[in-house]
Design a protein around this motif. Sequence first.
Motif, mmCIF file in Angstrom:
data_model
loop_
_atom_site.group_PDB
_atom_site.id
_atom_site.type_symbol
_atom_site.label_atom_id
_atom_site.label_comp_id
_atom_site.label_asym_id
_atom_site.label_seq_id
_atom_site.Cartn_x
_atom_site.Cartn_y
_atom_site.Cartn_z
ATOM 1 N N ASP A 220 0.833 -1.200 0.000
ATOM 2 C CA ASP A 220 0.000 0.000 0.000
ATOM 3 C C ASP A 220 0.870 1.252 0.000
ATOM 4 O O ASP A 220 0.556 2.242 -0.680
ATOM 5 N N LEU A 232 -5.275 6.487 -3.168
ATOM 6 C CA LEU A 232 -6.241 6.535 -2.064
ATOM 7 C C LEU A 232 -7.672 6.437 -2.600
ATOM 8 O O LEU A 232 -8.515 5.750 -2.016
ATOM 9 N N LEU A 235 -8.310 2.890 -3.564
ATOM 10 C CA LEU A 235 -8.338 2.048 -2.370
ATOM 11 C C LEU A 235 -9.691 2.150 -1.668
ATOM 12 O O LEU A 235 -10.250 1.145 -1.235
ATOM 13 N N THR A 236 -10.241 3.358 -1.573
ATOM 14 C CA THR A 236 -11.538 3.512 -0.908
ATOM 15 C C THR A 236 -12.637 2.758 -1.656
ATOM 16 O O THR A 236 -13.577 2.253 -1.043
ATOM 17 N N ASP A 259 -9.613 -3.087 6.745
ATOM 18 C CA ASP A 259 -9.758 -2.022 5.749
ATOM 19 C C ASP A 259 -9.460 -0.655 6.346
ATOM 20 O O ASP A 259 -8.810 0.197 5.735
ATOM 21 N N GLU A 260 -9.969 -0.432 7.552
ATOM 22 C CA GLU A 260 -9.781 0.866 8.205
ATOM 23 C C GLU A 260 -8.300 1.170 8.402
ATOM 24 O O GLU A 260 -7.864 2.307 8.217
ATOM 25 N N ARG A 262 -5.725 0.016 6.600
ATOM 26 C CA ARG A 262 -5.100 0.317 5.311
ATOM 27 C C ARG A 262 -5.433 1.739 4.867
ATOM 28 O O ARG A 262 -4.565 2.482 4.402
ATOM 29 N N TYR A 263 -6.688 2.122 5.030
ATOM 30 C CA TYR A 263 -7.138 3.458 4.638
ATOM 31 C C TYR A 263 -6.427 4.533 5.453
ATOM 32 O O TYR A 263 -5.901 5.516 4.895
ATOM 33 N N ARG A 264 -6.396 4.385 6.776
ATOM 34 C CA ARG A 264 -5.755 5.390 7.635
ATOM 35 C C ARG A 264 -4.262 5.503 7.320
ATOM 36 O O ARG A 264 -3.697 6.605 7.318
ATOM 37 N N ARG A 267 -3.826 7.288 3.928
ATOM 38 C CA ARG A 267 -4.213 8.688 4.078
ATOM 39 C C ARG A 267 -3.135 9.460 4.837
ATOM 40 O O ARG A 267 -2.798 10.602 4.480
ATOM 41 N N PHE A 289 -15.701 7.933 2.481
ATOM 42 C CA PHE A 289 -15.214 6.733 3.165
ATOM 43 C C PHE A 289 -15.291 6.890 4.676
ATOM 44 O O PHE A 289 -15.566 5.924 5.395
#
Length: 368
Positions: A220, A232, A235-236, A259-260, A262-264, A267, A289
Amino acid sequence: MSIELSLERKVRIDEQISHLEDCVSELDLNGEHPITQLVDQINEAQSKAERRQLALEETVEQSPTEEQLRRVYTPYLNYLNNVESRVEDLQHAVVYFAVNEMQHQGDGARLRYTQSVCDELNKRFQIEAEYLPVIWSAYAAFDIVRKDFYAIHIPRDNRPILGAPILGHELGHAVADHLQREDKRNFQRRVESLASEFKPRQREIVRTAWREWFYELLCDACGALTFGPAYLVILTRRLLSSYPHNLPEGIAGTEHPPDELRYRFVRQLLDQRLADWEMDVLDRHISNFDQHLEISKESKPTEYDDWIDPEILSIIETISLDYINLDIKELMEETLGESEISPCRSRRIEVNKHILGIKTADKIEEYH
């Protein structure tokens, strides 16, 4: 007797090698291509096995004891195993080349576009590897020759530009293969420290999960630091699942991080490197998201925050930066500003402009 069986096995392997060498000779490869080098390695391993075979045959002629026979018989089988393993790699390579050639007849534009993105990304990663795109069921990287040559799986679709940022993640698996033992030393120490904070019955699950999560998060980081905002956004869209805070309950199912997380992580990587006005282009995607996470928070495990360790994430970020020729500043200037677009960033800029709505394109042929 078993000696005869082993010799018959050697004959079968030799026949496969002969056939594969004929196939490889028909491929358009230069002398330094990993597949050509693999053939050389197979021939070398084959020669070593033949020398062991000669020692085995000489031993048999001397009416050996069982122990004397074992000393040459077992190593001979091990050498055959080594040859066969490399032959399997070559089998995979020949199949992938055949698929690639066949698919060029109908999906040449799709494959050429993917190859051009991979070539651009390859210049950003401080590793040496080659890539062969093939249309498969989904995005993935298959190591035909580990560290040297990868088949890049891509789905058959009409919107390849929207999936291009995923290639940054997939080529990240090649980066992961190039890591040295010392690269991960701090990570391993911190994981042990984190695991020690859990109850004894949970510690091995935590260790296993983070050892698996390491690779996905590293990939990532590779995607985010090469593609910027576009990664990003994509990914969302790919992480829109029912349980974004899902944690493993056992050793199985620990490959992908929540998922949370990876997103954080992604970001944060971008937020640290982009100016506020540059991050503004992501406002709508981030808001959407974040709302998804808020709606799904009822399923968030009570121990979730205990699993998430900022120091581990910082270590993964540091490792990724050691293997990336970072150009995200220039990427943003050429995507959002008036700067002339550099050829070394042209594909990634096209992707960002398209995904961020700065420029639209209906057909990938427009980018050839």
